[in-house]
Design a protein around this motif. Structure first.
Motif, PDB file in Angstrom:
ATOM      1  N   LEU A   1       0.906  -1.295  -0.117  1.00 45.49           N
ATOM      2  CA  LEU A   1       0.085  -0.108   0.029  1.00 45.49           C
ATOM      3  C   LEU A   1       0.953   1.222  -0.053  1.00 45.49           C
ATOM      4  CD1 LEU A   1      -3.063  -0.994   2.459  1.00 45.49           C
ATOM      5  CD2 LEU A   1      -2.920  -1.117   0.063  1.00 45.49           C
ATOM      6  N   ALA A   2       1.908   1.204   0.514  1.00 45.56           N
ATOM      7  CA  ALA A   2       3.136   2.529   0.312  1.00 45.56           C
ATOM      8  C   ALA A   2       4.261   1.849  -0.243  1.00 45.56           C
ATOM      9  CB  ALA A   2       3.015   2.933   2.084  1.00 45.56           C
ATOM     10  N   GLY A   3       4.753   2.710  -1.054  1.00 46.65           N
ATOM     11  CA  GLY A   3       6.033   2.463  -1.518  1.00 46.65           C
ATOM     12  C   GLY A   3       5.982   3.208  -2.857  1.00 46.65           C
ATOM     13  N   LYS A   4       6.907   2.500  -3.889  1.00 45.10           N
ATOM     14  CA  LYS A   4       7.216   3.250  -5.217  1.00 45.10           C
ATOM     15  C   LYS A   4       5.960   3.529  -6.041  1.00 45.10           C
ATOM     16  CE  LYS A   4      10.221   3.352  -9.114  1.00 45.10           C
ATOM     17  NZ  LYS A   4      10.637   4.770  -8.923  1.00 45.10           N
ATOM     18  N   GLY A   5       5.437   4.613  -6.485  1.00 44.03           N
ATOM     19  CA  GLY A   5       4.264   4.771  -7.434  1.00 44.03           C
ATOM     20  C   GLY A   5       3.269   4.613  -6.542  1.00 44.03           C
ATOM     21  N   ARG A   6       3.065   4.584  -5.184  1.00 41.45           N
ATOM     22  CA  ARG A   6       1.840   4.204  -4.546  1.00 41.45           C
ATOM     23  C   ARG A   6       1.863   5.444  -3.278  1.00 41.45           C
ATOM     24  NH1 ARG A   6       3.655  -1.250  -3.035  1.00 41.45           N
ATOM     25  NH2 ARG A   6       5.553  -0.176  -4.033  1.00 41.45           N
ATOM     26  N   THR A   7       0.506   5.671  -2.877  1.00 39.32           N
ATOM     27  CA  THR A   7       0.181   6.760  -1.755  1.00 39.32           C
ATOM     28  C   THR A   7      -0.735   6.042  -0.808  1.00 39.32           C
ATOM     29  OG1 THR A   7       0.209   8.926  -3.358  1.00 39.32           O
ATOM     30  CG2 THR A   7      -0.438   9.179  -1.318  1.00 39.32           C
ATOM     31  N   LEU A   8      -0.394   6.260   0.440  1.00 40.20           N
ATOM     32  CA  LEU A   8      -1.117   5.672   1.334  1.00 40.20           C
ATOM     33  C   LEU A   8      -1.611   7.000   2.373  1.00 40.20           C
ATOM     34  CD1 LEU A   8      -2.343   3.184   3.146  1.00 40.20           C
ATOM     35  CD2 LEU A   8      -0.335   3.216   4.447  1.00 40.20           C
ATOM     36  N   VAL A   9      -2.891   7.095   2.552  1.00 40.72           N
ATOM     37  CA  VAL A   9      -3.519   7.930   3.542  1.00 40.72           C
ATOM     38  C   VAL A   9      -4.208   7.446   4.374  1.00 40.72           C
ATOM     39  CG1 VAL A   9      -5.220   9.953   3.851  1.00 40.72           C
ATOM     40  CG2 VAL A   9      -4.014   9.449   1.405  1.00 40.72           C
ATOM     41  N   ILE A  10      -3.619   7.695   5.757  1.00 40.75           N
ATOM     42  CA  ILE A  10      -4.069   7.129   6.995  1.00 40.75           C
ATOM     43  C   ILE A  10      -4.985   8.051   7.663  1.00 40.75           C
ATOM     44  CG2 ILE A  10      -3.354   5.975   9.145  1.00 40.75           C
ATOM     45  CD1 ILE A  10      -0.411   5.352   7.521  1.00 40.75           C
TER      46      ILE A  10
END
Length: 263
Positions: free
Chosen positions: A167-176
């Motif tokens: 869910l979080a890493g290169k090319g991805r956004t994680l909103v918590i």
């Protein structure tokens, strides 16, 4: 499968209305018009007074505010209030911060209304993630940084058992959402699930309000920064390269330097 009921709908109606992240000017036109017509407004604690002031002067307010670890009004009781007030023939506005269907438990309320034979309609609102990111001029997706975005809740039961891998890493956004109090545990979880310790992170506090703050650092420093800056809810955590974008990449570097880490 959609729930149905054979019972005759009550004379009143429940509207599950998104109040947005705080700024009353971000209400939809439909939400504003319903506030003007409402007989009863059942509202969360995060709904600003400026928004409540837009309601009909004859409206009756019922606060069902909740705080972390202190649910003064249980969800089942809230559902009962909605059903009972609509059963009296009232136009009931259930006013929620953000959007009713993003960590707002609107689905539970809608299901209970339908099961009780109460007419219910959902009026979407600008979610906290969209409102906060817009104020920080931080795109949650960006052609050069992120092609996917995920939303998770940071205070759900069984946090350690949830799988956030990928869910979080290169090319991805994680909103918590609701993650400030558990910031340190979230850092440990993300790193254990494969996130890089030097992944950029932003904390967006009091989104769309006059006291808004956008704080930047690296994942490994998140817990310390929350304490250092005395971050309070409501606040969102944004994890990913997009945290470098927006109003202050210099601020990101400033906090990262203060923490003694280098991006």
């Amino acid at each position: 499968m959609e729930k149905t009921s054979n019972r005759t709908p009550a004379a009143g109606k429940v509207y599950l209305v998104g109040a947005g992240p705080g700024d009353p000017e971000l209400l939809t036109l439909k939400a504003a018009r319903l506030l003007e017509r409402a007989d009863v407004i059942v509202h969360d604690g995060l709904v600003s007074q400026d928004i409540l002031d837009l309601a009909s002067p004859t409206a009756r307010y019922i606060s069902v505010a909740k705080k972390r670890s202190l649910h003064s009004v249980a969800q089942d009781q809230i559902n009962t209030i909605l059903i009972e007030e609509a059963g009296k023939g009232h136009l009931v506005v259930r006013l929620k911060g953000g959007d009713p269907f993003i960590f707002g438990r609107g689905g539970e309320e809608a299901d209970d209304c339908v099961a009780a034979g109460v007419a219910v309609e959902v009026v979407p609102g600008i979610s906290a993630a969209l409102g906060c990111a817009a104020q920080a001029r931080m795109p949650l997706t960006h052609r050069d940084a992120s092609s996917a975005v995920s939303f998770v809740a940071g205070q759900c039961k069984g946090l350690s058992d949830q799988n956030w891998s990928g869910l979080a890493g290169k090319g991805r956004t994680l909103v918590i959402y609701m993650g400030v109090a558990n910031a340190e545990a979230i850092v440990e979880k993300l790193i254990a699930d494969g996130a890089a310790p030097d992944l950029p992170v932003a904390v967006l506090e009091n989104g769309t309000r006059s006291d808004f703050r956008a704080l930047r650092t690296l994942l490994t420093d998140l817990g310390d920064m929350v304490r250092r800056e005395n971050v309070k809810s409501p606040a969102l955590l944004v994890v990913g390269e997009v945290a470098r974008y927006g109003d202050a990449d210099d601020k990101f570097r400033e906090f990262a330097t203060m923490a003694g880490v280098v991006a």
